[in-house]
Scaffold this motif. Structure first.
Motif, PDB file in Angstrom:
ATOM      1  N   ALA A 289      56.731  14.032 114.890  1.00 53.29           N
ATOM      2  CA  ALA A 289      56.103  14.140 116.510  1.00 53.29           C
ATOM      3  C   ALA A 289      54.674  14.018 116.417  1.00 53.29           C
ATOM      4  N   HIS A 290      54.169  14.550 115.279  1.00 52.66           N
ATOM      5  CA  HIS A 290      52.664  14.864 115.019  1.00 52.66           C
ATOM      6  C   HIS A 290      52.271  13.572 114.095  1.00 52.66           C
ATOM      7  N   ARG A 291      53.177  12.789 113.520  1.00 55.39           N
ATOM      8  CA  ARG A 291      52.821  12.067 112.248  1.00 55.39           C
ATOM      9  C   ARG A 291      52.048  12.487 111.273  1.00 55.39           C
ATOM     10  N   THR A 292      52.460  13.490 110.990  1.00 55.66           N
ATOM     11  CA  THR A 292      51.738  14.199 109.632  1.00 55.66           C
ATOM     12  C   THR A 292      52.719  14.723 108.299  1.00 55.66           C
ATOM     13  N   ALA A 293      52.282  14.787 107.333  1.00 58.43           N
ATOM     14  CA  ALA A 293      52.980  15.092 106.246  1.00 58.43           C
ATOM     15  C   ALA A 293      53.495  16.489 106.158  1.00 58.43           C
ATOM     16  N   ARG A 294      52.787  17.437 106.637  1.00 58.01           N
ATOM     17  CA  ARG A 294      52.981  18.872 107.173  1.00 58.01           C
ATOM     18  C   ARG A 294      52.629  19.437 108.289  1.00 58.01           C
ATOM     19  N   PRO A 295      53.234  20.463 108.720  1.00 53.12           N
ATOM     20  CA  PRO A 295      52.740  20.873 109.825  1.00 53.12           C
ATOM     21  C   PRO A 295      51.302  21.324 109.893  1.00 53.12           C
ATOM     22  N   PHE A 296      50.698  21.099 111.134  1.00 56.53           N
ATOM     23  CA  PHE A 296      49.095  21.397 111.069  1.00 56.53           C
ATOM     24  C   PHE A 296      48.985  22.880 110.708  1.00 56.53           C
ATOM     25  N   VAL A 297      49.824  23.703 111.492  1.00 53.80           N
ATOM     26  CA  VAL A 297      49.829  25.277 111.368  1.00 53.80           C
ATOM     27  C   VAL A 297      49.615  25.729 109.723  1.00 53.80           C
ATOM     28  N   VAL A 298      50.428  25.057 108.958  1.00 51.31           N
ATOM     29  CA  VAL A 298      50.414  25.370 107.588  1.00 51.31           C
ATOM     30  C   VAL A 298      49.097  25.062 106.874  1.00 51.31           C
ATOM     31  N   ASP A 299      48.650  23.822 107.286  1.00 54.86           N
ATOM     32  CA  ASP A 299      47.432  23.359 106.616  1.00 54.86           C
ATOM     33  C   ASP A 299      46.256  24.137 107.283  1.00 54.86           C
ATOM     34  N   LYS A 300      46.386  24.585 108.665  1.00 55.96           N
ATOM     35  CA  LYS A 300      45.070  25.348 109.094  1.00 55.96           C
ATOM     36  C   LYS A 300      44.967  26.694 108.544  1.00 55.96           C
ATOM     37  N   CYS A 301      46.087  27.414 108.568  1.00 54.01           N
ATOM     38  CA  CYS A 301      46.118  28.816 108.003  1.00 54.01           C
ATOM     39  C   CYS A 301      45.841  28.837 106.611  1.00 54.01           C
ATOM     40  N   ILE A 302      46.293  28.065 105.666  1.00 51.75           N
ATOM     41  CA  ILE A 302      46.008  28.063 104.112  1.00 51.75           C
ATOM     42  C   ILE A 302      44.556  27.767 103.985  1.00 51.75           C
ATOM     43  N   SER A 303      44.026  26.554 104.701  1.00 52.93           N
ATOM     44  CA  SER A 303      42.820  26.311 104.448  1.00 52.93           C
ATOM     45  C   SER A 303      41.718  27.553 104.900  1.00 52.93           C
ATOM     46  N   GLU A 304      42.199  28.280 105.940  1.00 59.62           N
ATOM     47  CA  GLU A 304      41.094  29.295 106.474  1.00 59.62           C
ATOM     48  C   GLU A 304      41.443  30.548 105.440  1.00 59.62           C
ATOM     49  N   ILE A 305      42.651  30.680 104.916  1.00 62.76           N
ATOM     50  CA  ILE A 305      42.681  31.939 103.952  1.00 62.76           C
ATOM     51  C   ILE A 305      42.038  31.518 102.570  1.00 62.76           C
ATOM     52  N   GLU A 306      42.107  30.204 101.909  1.00 63.51           N
ATOM     53  CA  GLU A 306      41.387  29.893 101.193  1.00 63.51           C
ATOM     54  C   GLU A 306      39.908  29.876 101.052  1.00 63.51           C
ATOM     55  N   ARG A 307      39.392  29.785 102.267  1.00 61.96           N
ATOM     56  CA  ARG A 307      38.005  29.574 102.512  1.00 61.96           C
ATOM     57  C   ARG A 307      37.322  31.132 102.543  1.00 61.96           C
ATOM     58  N   ARG A 308      38.105  32.185 102.784  1.00 60.77           N
ATOM     59  CA  ARG A 308      37.530  33.349 102.907  1.00 60.77           C
ATOM     60  C   ARG A 308      38.322  34.486 102.763  1.00 60.77           C
ATOM     61  N   GLY A 309      39.795  34.374 102.154  1.00 61.24           N
ATOM     62  CA  GLY A 309      40.732  35.395 101.905  1.00 61.24           C
ATOM     63  C   GLY A 309      41.240  35.587 100.523  1.00 61.24           C
ATOM     64  N   LEU A 310      40.966  34.668  99.743  1.00 61.99           N
ATOM     65  CA  LEU A 310      41.939  34.763  98.345  1.00 61.99           C
ATOM     66  C   LEU A 310      41.615  35.826  97.647  1.00 61.99           C
ATOM     67  N   ASP A 311      40.520  36.820  97.916  1.00 65.92           N
ATOM     68  CA  ASP A 311      40.248  38.041  97.209  1.00 65.92           C
ATOM     69  C   ASP A 311      40.678  39.101  97.966  1.00 65.92           C
ATOM     70  N   ALA A 312      41.218  39.005  99.093  1.00 62.25           N
ATOM     71  CA  ALA A 312      41.723  40.247  99.943  1.00 62.25           C
ATOM     72  C   ALA A 312      42.677  40.804  99.431  1.00 62.25           C
ATOM     73  N   GLU A 313      42.666  42.414  98.948  1.00 61.91           N
ATOM     74  CA  GLU A 313      43.711  43.006  98.370  1.00 61.91           C
ATOM     75  C   GLU A 313      45.001  43.054  99.046  1.00 61.91           C
ATOM     76  N   GLY A 314      45.922  42.735  98.633  1.00 58.26           N
ATOM     77  CA  GLY A 314      47.396  42.845  99.259  1.00 58.26           C
ATOM     78  C   GLY A 314      47.513  41.632 100.454  1.00 58.26           C
ATOM     79  N   LEU A 315      46.950  40.386 100.114  1.00 59.00           N
ATOM     80  CA  LEU A 315      47.144  39.340 100.813  1.00 59.00           C
ATOM     81  C   LEU A 315      48.483  38.896 100.751  1.00 59.00           C
ATOM     82  N   TYR A 316      49.228  38.775 102.089  1.00 56.02           N
ATOM     83  CA  TYR A 316      50.486  38.532 102.477  1.00 56.02           C
ATOM     84  C   TYR A 316      51.438  39.666 102.300  1.00 56.02           C
TER      85      TYR A 316
END
Length: 473
Positions: A289-316
Motif C-alpha cells: 500500500a505504501h510502495r516501500t521496501a519496509r514499513p515506515f514505522v520500522v525505519d522511523k523508530c530505528i533511525s531515531e534510536i540510532e540517532r540518540r539512543g544506542l548507548d542507553a542502558e537496557g535498550l529494548y
C-alpha cells in the motif's frame, strides 16, 4: 493441525508487556494446509468445449469415469452429464472422497453464492472451505459463540482513539449543559433542534468519561472481498477463503466474519479509516500500500534510536511508559511518516524502542513466518556454528520479500546495538531473549507460557544478530 490444537492457541501476553497478541493466526495456518487445486487435463479433443473452460473440460462422461480420473487430493475436472442443461458438473477429490457440484457461469464462475473470475480460484476457495469444515468445525462453533466485545482486537487497537472521542463528546455535553443552565436563568427553556446531530448526541449520551463508549450509529456492513490477509476485528480470527470472506463497514472499515458482525453494537465511528493506520496490519499488505521496501514505522523508530539512543542502558529490555507508547502509536497510525518521534516529544528513548516492539508484536503474521519457523529451528539445532549459519541463511529464503527486507534491516540495527554493549549492557543473547517471542513465536507458545521452550528461537536469533553480514549478504 487439528481443532484441539487450535483451541489452545488463544491470544497470549508477552512477558513484560501489557499488550496482547490480538490476532489468532491458527485458522490462517490451517488454510495453508488445505489441498491445492490440481486440474486434470483431458487427453483427447473435446468438441463443443465452452470458451470459459480449458483442458479441465472432459465433455460428456459419467460420474464413475470422472471419479476414476481423480487420484490425488485437490484434483478436479469439469464434465457434462447426459441430459443436464444450464449447468456443468464440477467433480473434485477431497479427503479421499469424490464430490460433485453443479457449476454455473454468467461472466463469473459460481457454485453457490460466491463468484470467481476463474475456475481455479473457485476450486481453491472450495477446498479451503471443505478443509476448514473437516478440521476446525468444533473450533469455529466455539468462535461463533465469542461475544466479548470489550476484549476484541478493535477495542485493543483503538483504545486511545475511543477515549479521545469520549473526551470530545464529554466537552460537548458540558458546553451544552452550561448553555441550558444560562438560558434557564433567563426563564427561557430553549427548544433544541433534534435534527442537529451534535446537540442530540450531547444531550442523550451518558457516562462518557470511560475507555468504553456506547455510540448510537449502526455499522453499514456489506459483504466484502478482502485483498491480502485480513483478520476479524471482533473475534481476532483469520478471515479465511479467497473471496467474500466476511463483511466490512462502508463508513468506518470495521472488518468481521458475517456471524461476528451480528454481535457488534451500534458504535460506528466514520473517521476510523484515518486512524487505523499501520498497527495490526499484515506486513506485506502494508508495504504494498505504501510502495516501500519496509514499513515506515520500522525505519522511523530505528533511525531515531540510532540517532540518540544506542548507548542507553537496557535498550529494548527496559520498558517505556505505556501511555506514551500508546500516544506514539496513535500518532503513527494517524499521521504516518509525518509523526514526530523527536526528543522534544518523547525524551525517553525507551518509548521509541517500545513502540517498535509493539508494532512487531501486533503483526498478524510474525516477522519470521510460520512456514519459515520450522526450517530456522532445524538449522539452529545443527552442531557447528558454520552449519547453523548456512542453514539459517537457506531457511530465510522462504520468507516473503517484505518480511526478509524488514528482518535484514532489523538485524543490521541490532548488530549495531551490540557494538555498544559496553555502555548499553545489551548483548546479542540479551536482545535475542527480548525479541524472540515477538519475532519467532513458537506454535506451542501458549502451552509453555511464553519464554520457556524458546531455547532454539533465542539461539537462532542470536546467530542472526551476530552473523548478520554473512547471513544477509
Amino acid at each position: 493441525m487439528n481443532w484441539q490444537e487450535i483451541k489452545e492457541g488463544s491470544p497470549v501476553q508477552d512477558q513484560g508487556s501489557p499488550h496482547q497478541h490480538v490476532w489468532n493466526p491458527n485458522l490462517y495456518r490451517l488454510q495453508l494446509e488445505a489441498p491445492r487445486p490440481r486440474p486434470v487435463a483431458c487427453k483427447h479433443h473435446v468438441t463443443n468445449c465452452p470458451q470459459y473452460y480449458g483442458l479441465e473440460f472432459h465433455g460428456v462422461i459419467s460420474h464413475l469415469d470422472a471419479s476414476a480420473l481423480l487420484v490425488e487430493e485437490g484434483e478436479y475436472l469439469v464434465r457434462q452429464s447426459g441430459g443436464n442443461s444450464g449447468f456443468y458438473t464440477l467433480t473434485l477429490r477431497f479427503d479421499t472422497k469424490i464430490k460433485h457440484y453443479k457449476l454455473y457461469y454468467d461472466g463469473q464462475h459460481y457454485v453457490k453464492d460466491k463468484r470467481f473470475d476463474s475456475l481455479h480460484e473457485l476450486v481453491a476457495d472450495g477446498l479451503v472451505t471443505l478443509y476448514m469444515e473437516a478440521n476446525a468445525a468444533p473450533y469455529i462453533e466455539l468462535m461463533d459463540s465469542f461475544n466479548n466485545y470489550e476484549k476484541s482486537p478493535y477495542m485493543t487497537l483503538n483504545r486511545l482513539k475511543r477515549r479521545a472521542v469520549a473526551s470530545r463528546r464529554a466537552d460537548l455535553t458540558t458546553a451544552t449543559d452550561s448553555f441550558l443552565q444560562k438560558e434557564v436563568k433567563h426563564s427561557e427553556i430553549p427548544q433544541l433542534d433534534t435534527k442537529d446531530e451534535s446537540i442530540t448526541e450531547a444531550v442523550t449520551c451518558e457516562g462518557l468519561i470511560s475507555e468504553t463508549v456506547d455510540y448510537d450509529k449502526p455499522h453499514a456492513f456489506k459483504i466484502h472481498t478482502f485483498k491480502g490477509l485480513n483478520w476479524c476485528e471482533f473475534c481476532g480470527n483469520f478471515l479465511w477463503g479467497f473471496t467474500a470472506q466476511g463483511v466490512k463497514c462502508e463508513d468506518c472499515g470495521f472488518s468481521a466474519h458475517s456471524k461476528c458482525s451480528e454481535k457488534v453494537p451500534c458504535d460506528c465511528c466514520p473517521d476510523l479509516k484515518q486512524l487505523r493506520g499501520v498497527f495490526g496490519i499484515d506486513l506485506t499488505t502494508l508495504v504494498k500500500a505504501h510502495r516501500t521496501a519496509r514499513p515506515f514505522v520500522v525505519d522511523k523508530c530505528i533511525s531515531e534510536i540510532e540517532r540518540r539512543g544506542l548507548d542507553a542502558e537496557g535498550l529494548y529490555r527496559v520498558s517505556g511508559f505505556a501511555e506514551e507508547i500508546e500516544t506514539l502509536k496513535l500518532a503513527l497510525d494517524k499521521d504516518g511518516d509525518q509523526a514526530d518521534v523527536g526528543s522534544e516529544m518523547y525524551e525517553n528513548i525507551n518509548v521509541i524502542a517500545g513502540t517498535l516492539k509493539l508494532y512487531l508484536r501486533l503483526l498478524p503474521i510474525p516477522l519470521v513466518t510460520f512456514e519459515t519457523h520450522p526450517a530456522v529451528i532445524k538449522a539452529a539445532q545443527l552442531k557447528s556454528i558454520e552449519k547453523q549459519i548456512v542453514g539459517i541463511k537457506d531457511a530465510l529464503t522462504l520468507l516473503p520479500a517484505a518480511h526478509y527486507n524488514t528482518l535484514k534491516y532489523l538485524m543490521e540495527h541490532l548488530n549495531r546495538v551490540i557494538q555498544q554493549q559496553s555502555t548499553n549492557k545489551m548483548t546479542a543473547h540479551n536482545l535475542s531473549t527480548v525479541f524472540a517471542p515477538t519475532l519467532m513465536p513458537a506454535p506451542d507458545l501458549t502451552k509453555c507460557g511464553g519464554l520457556p521452550g524458546m531455547t532454539y528461537e533465542i539461539s537462532a536469533l542470536e546467530t542472526m544478530i551476530t552473523h548478520q553480514q554473512t547471513i544477509f549478504n
